[in-house]
Design a protein around this motif. Structure first.
Motif, PDB file in Angstrom:
ATOM      1  N   LYS A 146      16.517   2.835  -0.831  1.00  0.00           N
ATOM      2  CA  LYS A 146      17.268   1.770  -1.215  1.00  0.00           C
ATOM      3  C   LYS A 146      19.133   2.248  -0.932  1.00  0.00           C
ATOM      4  O   LYS A 146      19.724   1.777  -1.626  1.00  0.00           O
ATOM      5  CB  LYS A 146      17.534   1.927  -3.265  1.00  0.00           C
ATOM      6  CG  LYS A 146      15.882   0.862  -3.400  1.00  0.00           C
ATOM      7  CD  LYS A 146      16.065   1.329  -5.059  1.00  0.00           C
ATOM      8  CE  LYS A 146      14.785   1.073  -5.653  1.00  0.00           C
ATOM      9  NZ  LYS A 146      14.171   0.795  -7.054  1.00  0.00           N
ATOM     10  N   THR A 147      18.389   3.523  -0.720  1.00  0.00           N
ATOM     11  CA  THR A 147      19.928   4.221  -0.703  1.00  0.00           C
ATOM     12  C   THR A 147      21.505   3.080   0.636  1.00  0.00           C
ATOM     13  O   THR A 147      22.246   2.866   0.052  1.00  0.00           O
ATOM     14  CB  THR A 147      20.316   5.631  -0.035  1.00  0.00           C
ATOM     15  OG1 THR A 147      19.164   6.209  -0.344  1.00  0.00           O
ATOM     16  CG2 THR A 147      21.076   6.400   0.690  1.00  0.00           C
ATOM     17  N   SER A 148      20.738   2.683   1.355  1.00  0.00           N
ATOM     18  CA  SER A 148      22.253   2.158   2.114  1.00  0.00           C
ATOM     19  C   SER A 148      21.732  -0.117   1.862  1.00  0.00           C
ATOM     20  O   SER A 148      23.236   0.562   2.299  1.00  0.00           O
ATOM     21  CB  SER A 148      20.950   1.690   4.068  1.00  0.00           C
ATOM     22  OG  SER A 148      20.845   2.453   4.588  1.00  0.00           O
ATOM     23  N   ASP A 149      20.903   0.274   0.929  1.00  0.00           N
ATOM     24  CA  ASP A 149      21.664  -1.366   0.057  1.00  0.00           C
ATOM     25  C   ASP A 149      22.605  -0.827  -1.076  1.00  0.00           C
ATOM     26  O   ASP A 149      23.558  -1.485  -1.335  1.00  0.00           O
ATOM     27  CB  ASP A 149      20.428  -1.916  -0.292  1.00  0.00           C
ATOM     28  CG  ASP A 149      20.196  -2.892   0.926  1.00  0.00           C
ATOM     29  OD1 ASP A 149      20.120  -2.502   1.958  1.00  0.00           O
ATOM     30  OD2 ASP A 149      18.539  -2.922   0.151  1.00  0.00           O
ATOM     31  N   ILE A 150      22.410   0.360  -1.619  1.00  0.00           N
ATOM     32  CA  ILE A 150      23.796   0.724  -2.769  1.00  0.00           C
ATOM     33  C   ILE A 150      24.638   1.693  -1.638  1.00  0.00           C
ATOM     34  O   ILE A 150      25.824   1.307  -2.235  1.00  0.00           O
ATOM     35  CB  ILE A 150      22.624   1.945  -3.352  1.00  0.00           C
ATOM     36  CG1 ILE A 150      21.500   1.584  -4.631  1.00  0.00           C
ATOM     37  CG2 ILE A 150      23.574   2.847  -4.471  1.00  0.00           C
ATOM     38  CD1 ILE A 150      20.835   2.961  -4.282  1.00  0.00           C
ATOM     39  N   LEU A 151      24.260   1.749  -0.789  1.00  0.00           N
ATOM     40  CA  LEU A 151      26.149   2.449  -0.522  1.00  0.00           C
ATOM     41  C   LEU A 151      26.967   1.223  -0.153  1.00  0.00           C
ATOM     42  O   LEU A 151      27.603   0.726  -0.052  1.00  0.00           O
ATOM     43  CB  LEU A 151      25.853   3.108   0.831  1.00  0.00           C
ATOM     44  CG  LEU A 151      25.230   4.571   0.604  1.00  0.00           C
ATOM     45  CD1 LEU A 151      25.047   5.692   1.469  1.00  0.00           C
ATOM     46  CD2 LEU A 151      26.437   4.863  -0.986  1.00  0.00           C
ATOM     47  N   THR A 152      25.433   0.102   1.125  1.00  0.00           N
ATOM     48  CA  THR A 152      26.772  -0.805   0.995  1.00  0.00           C
ATOM     49  C   THR A 152      27.063  -2.182  -0.127  1.00  0.00           C
ATOM     50  O   THR A 152      28.703  -2.190  -0.003  1.00  0.00           O
ATOM     51  CB  THR A 152      26.226  -1.941   1.797  1.00  0.00           C
ATOM     52  OG1 THR A 152      24.993  -1.117   3.270  1.00  0.00           O
ATOM     53  CG2 THR A 152      26.658  -3.084   2.111  1.00  0.00           C
ATOM     54  N   GLU A 176      24.782  13.666   4.870  1.00  0.00           N
ATOM     55  CA  GLU A 176      26.264  14.689   5.494  1.00  0.00           C
ATOM     56  C   GLU A 176      26.800  13.899   6.451  1.00  0.00           C
ATOM     57  O   GLU A 176      27.901  13.919   6.015  1.00  0.00           O
ATOM     58  CB  GLU A 176      25.380  15.723   6.857  1.00  0.00           C
ATOM     59  CG  GLU A 176      26.313  16.790   7.496  1.00  0.00           C
ATOM     60  CD  GLU A 176      25.788  17.696   8.574  1.00  0.00           C
ATOM     61  OE1 GLU A 176      26.074  18.606   8.930  1.00  0.00           O
ATOM     62  OE2 GLU A 176      24.174  17.302   8.422  1.00  0.00           O
ATOM     63  N   VAL A 177      26.133  12.651   7.467  1.00  0.00           N
ATOM     64  CA  VAL A 177      27.041  11.312   7.349  1.00  0.00           C
ATOM     65  C   VAL A 177      27.636  10.311   6.690  1.00  0.00           C
ATOM     66  O   VAL A 177      29.198  10.390   6.366  1.00  0.00           O
ATOM     67  CB  VAL A 177      26.240  10.864   8.241  1.00  0.00           C
ATOM     68  CG1 VAL A 177      26.996   9.684   9.331  1.00  0.00           C
ATOM     69  CG2 VAL A 177      25.785  11.571   9.767  1.00  0.00           C
ATOM     70  N   ASP A 178      27.005  10.138   5.511  1.00  0.00           N
ATOM     71  CA  ASP A 178      27.037   9.009   4.397  1.00  0.00           C
ATOM     72  C   ASP A 178      28.632  10.476   3.682  1.00  0.00           C
ATOM     73  O   ASP A 178      29.382   8.792   3.387  1.00  0.00           O
ATOM     74  CB  ASP A 178      26.210   9.100   3.415  1.00  0.00           C
ATOM     75  CG  ASP A 178      25.041   8.000   4.038  1.00  0.00           C
ATOM     76  OD1 ASP A 178      24.850   7.729   4.747  1.00  0.00           O
ATOM     77  OD2 ASP A 178      23.619   8.304   3.118  1.00  0.00           O
ATOM     78  N   LEU A 179      28.602  11.468   3.489  1.00  0.00           N
ATOM     79  CA  LEU A 179      29.813  11.897   2.708  1.00  0.00           C
ATOM     80  C   LEU A 179      31.210  11.497   3.570  1.00  0.00           C
ATOM     81  O   LEU A 179      32.209  11.453   3.116  1.00  0.00           O
ATOM     82  CB  LEU A 179      29.911  13.874   2.827  1.00  0.00           C
ATOM     83  CG  LEU A 179      30.473  14.121   1.584  1.00  0.00           C
ATOM     84  CD1 LEU A 179      30.495  13.765   0.115  1.00  0.00           C
ATOM     85  CD2 LEU A 179      29.923  15.305   1.760  1.00  0.00           C
ATOM     86  N   GLN A 180      30.766  11.746   4.550  1.00  0.00           N
ATOM     87  CA  GLN A 180      32.092  11.433   5.708  1.00  0.00           C
ATOM     88  C   GLN A 180      33.109   9.899   5.795  1.00  0.00           C
ATOM     89  O   GLN A 180      34.255  10.343   5.464  1.00  0.00           O
ATOM     90  CB  GLN A 180      31.673  11.837   7.110  1.00  0.00           C
ATOM     91  CG  GLN A 180      31.695  12.924   7.389  1.00  0.00           C
ATOM     92  CD  GLN A 180      32.499  14.379   6.798  1.00  0.00           C
ATOM     93  OE1 GLN A 180      33.961  14.094   7.254  1.00  0.00           O
ATOM     94  NE2 GLN A 180      31.543  15.534   6.104  1.00  0.00           N
ATOM     95  N   GLU A 181      31.661   9.188   5.012  1.00  0.00           N
ATOM     96  CA  GLU A 181      32.712   7.802   5.096  1.00  0.00           C
ATOM     97  C   GLU A 181      32.384   8.054   3.766  1.00  0.00           C
ATOM     98  O   GLU A 181      33.836   7.313   3.258  1.00  0.00           O
ATOM     99  CB  GLU A 181      31.888   6.861   5.018  1.00  0.00           C
ATOM    100  CG  GLU A 181      31.672   5.757   5.026  1.00  0.00           C
ATOM    101  CD  GLU A 181      31.139   4.489   5.735  1.00  0.00           C
ATOM    102  OE1 GLU A 181      30.843   2.927   6.065  1.00  0.00           O
ATOM    103  OE2 GLU A 181      29.606   4.830   6.387  1.00  0.00           O
ATOM    104  N   LEU A 182      32.355   8.369   2.868  1.00  0.00           N
ATOM    105  CA  LEU A 182      32.495   7.835   1.250  1.00  0.00           C
ATOM    106  C   LEU A 182      33.835   8.669   1.087  1.00  0.00           C
ATOM    107  O   LEU A 182      34.493   8.296  -0.084  1.00  0.00           O
ATOM    108  CB  LEU A 182      31.293   8.481   0.438  1.00  0.00           C
ATOM    109  CG  LEU A 182      29.867   7.950   0.742  1.00  0.00           C
ATOM    110  CD1 LEU A 182      28.424   8.115  -0.049  1.00  0.00           C
ATOM    111  CD2 LEU A 182      30.785   6.681   0.308  1.00  0.00           C
ATOM    112  N   ILE A 183      34.121   9.784   1.124  1.00  0.00           N
ATOM    113  CA  ILE A 183      35.185  10.631   0.660  1.00  0.00           C
ATOM    114  C   ILE A 183      36.521   9.566   1.481  1.00  0.00           C
ATOM    115  O   ILE A 183      37.959   9.558   1.041  1.00  0.00           O
ATOM    116  CB  ILE A 183      35.478  11.786   1.981  1.00  0.00           C
ATOM    117  CG1 ILE A 183      35.958  13.037   0.337  1.00  0.00           C
ATOM    118  CG2 ILE A 183      36.128  11.855   3.025  1.00  0.00           C
ATOM    119  CD1 ILE A 183      35.957  14.644   1.364  1.00  0.00           C
ATOM    120  N   GLN A 184      36.247   8.497   2.175  1.00  0.00           N
ATOM    121  CA  GLN A 184      37.159   8.031   2.611  1.00  0.00           C
ATOM    122  C   GLN A 184      38.076   6.934   1.325  1.00  0.00           C
ATOM    123  O   GLN A 184      38.727   5.980   1.810  1.00  0.00           O
ATOM    124  CB  GLN A 184      37.862   6.891   3.662  1.00  0.00           C
ATOM    125  CG  GLN A 184      37.285   8.107   5.266  1.00  0.00           C
ATOM    126  CD  GLN A 184      37.768   8.838   5.318  1.00  0.00           C
ATOM    127  OE1 GLN A 184      39.034   8.895   5.231  1.00  0.00           O
ATOM    128  NE2 GLN A 184      37.780  10.601   5.473  1.00  0.00           N
TER     129      GLN A 184
END
Length: 319
Positions: A146-152, A176-184
């Protein structure tokens, strides 16, 4: 970790996801009240008034709080709407009691298991009311499927509401990759190790490598001056985080679950660090109980003690 402990953890995590077993427990007039005795160590009660009563006590002791109405993987539309309405009531009652607190929930409790549109519609209702009452919403993280749907959905709602945060799991390699985007995004990031049983090609096992990765993520968020909730009961990790003086930062708080290491969190609170207690309530506590025990198999001994003689209940659990 000993082989026997690994087997216990795997068994508990498998039991947690077994819907037939969960249903059998909920319908059993013998098992349900028996296991509820063990669940009460970690769950404030089954009704909203139970959690509000406990929340008042923690607020009086200068803790911040987060409240979750337990539930997930809901596939009935009426049940999703009922869960959304219940969370709206929690937001209102908490907003009246104390601003700047947090209400947490699983997106699969409010429609994600049906479709994204329903989940987003209900999420937006919650966001609007939370914004009005000065409450932060924290979206929990679920299984990796579910991670991708939740983050979307989080990224979509976060464009319009700054009072919504997201939970990320350090043990997933993708983090590691998700964090770089979420930090924005402006929302607070709640960092956990990860509790679900995932394939080894997707997630790390509990290890020194995982602890190092966790600390790396904390460092990134602290250095970026991004709001972070360090959600762990690992005393060695906490000691290292304290040694690095991260807990002195204005963007950092430490969060622990109700019933897990309360004496440790109280010790840290007396040092005037920002400390948050995660309070849960509701009748869907079966999966939650399994996960709490699976986090440390020794907690199974405490569960047995609670079931046999609640008067022997210890003040904290093993971590």
């Amino acid at each position: 970790m000993k082989k026997a402990e690994e087997l216990v953890i795997q068994a508990l995590k498998s039991a947690a996801r077994d819907e037939h077993l969960k249903y059998a427990v909920q319908q059993s007039t013998e098992l349900y009240p028996l296991l509820w005795k063990a669940a009460k160590r970690y769950v404030t009660g089954e009704k909203r008034e139970d959690v509000i009563t406990v929340a008042r006590e923690y607020l009086e002791d200068n803790y911040n709080i987060s409240i979750e109405y337990i539930g997930e993987n809901t596939t009935d539309l009426w049940e999703c709407e009922r869960a959304k309405d219940e969370i709206l009531q929690v937001i209102e009652e908490m907003g009246i009691l104390s601003v700047k607190q947090t209400v947490s929930f699983d997106l699969s409790h409010i429609g994600l298991s049906i479709n994204d549109e329903i989940a987003y519609q209900y999420l937006e209702e919650l966001a609007q009311k939370a914004q009005w009452y000065g409450i932060t919403l924290m979206i929990s993280m679920e299984e990796s499927s579910k991670t991708s749907d939740i983050l979307t959905l989080y990224k979509k709602i976060a464009k319009n509401y700054t009072n919504i945060g997201i939970t990320i799991q350090a043990y997933l390699y993708r983090t590691e990759v998700d964090l770089q985007e979420l930090i924005q995004y402006p929302g607070k990031i709640r960092l956990v190790k990860g509790a679900f049983q995932e394939p080894v090609d997707i997630a790390m096992i509990r290890s020194e490598e995982l602890n190092s990765r966790y600390l790396e993520y904390v460092e990134q968020l602290v250095n970026a001056n991004h709001p972070i909730s360090i959600a762990t009961h690992d005393e060695m990790l906490i000691q290292e985080i304290e040694r690095r003086q991260y807990l002195d930062k204005s963007n950092v708080e430490l969060e622990m679950l109700y019933g897990v290491r309360p004496e440790l969190l109280n010790e840290l609170r007396t040092k005037e660090y920002r400390c948050r207690v995660y309070l849960t309530y509701g009748s869907e506590w079966y999966l939650y109980l399994c996960h709490r025990i699976a986090e440390q198999p020794e907690n199974l001994y405490l569960a047995v003690t609670d079931i046999i003689n609640e008067s022997l209940r210890a003040s904290s659990v093993v971590d």
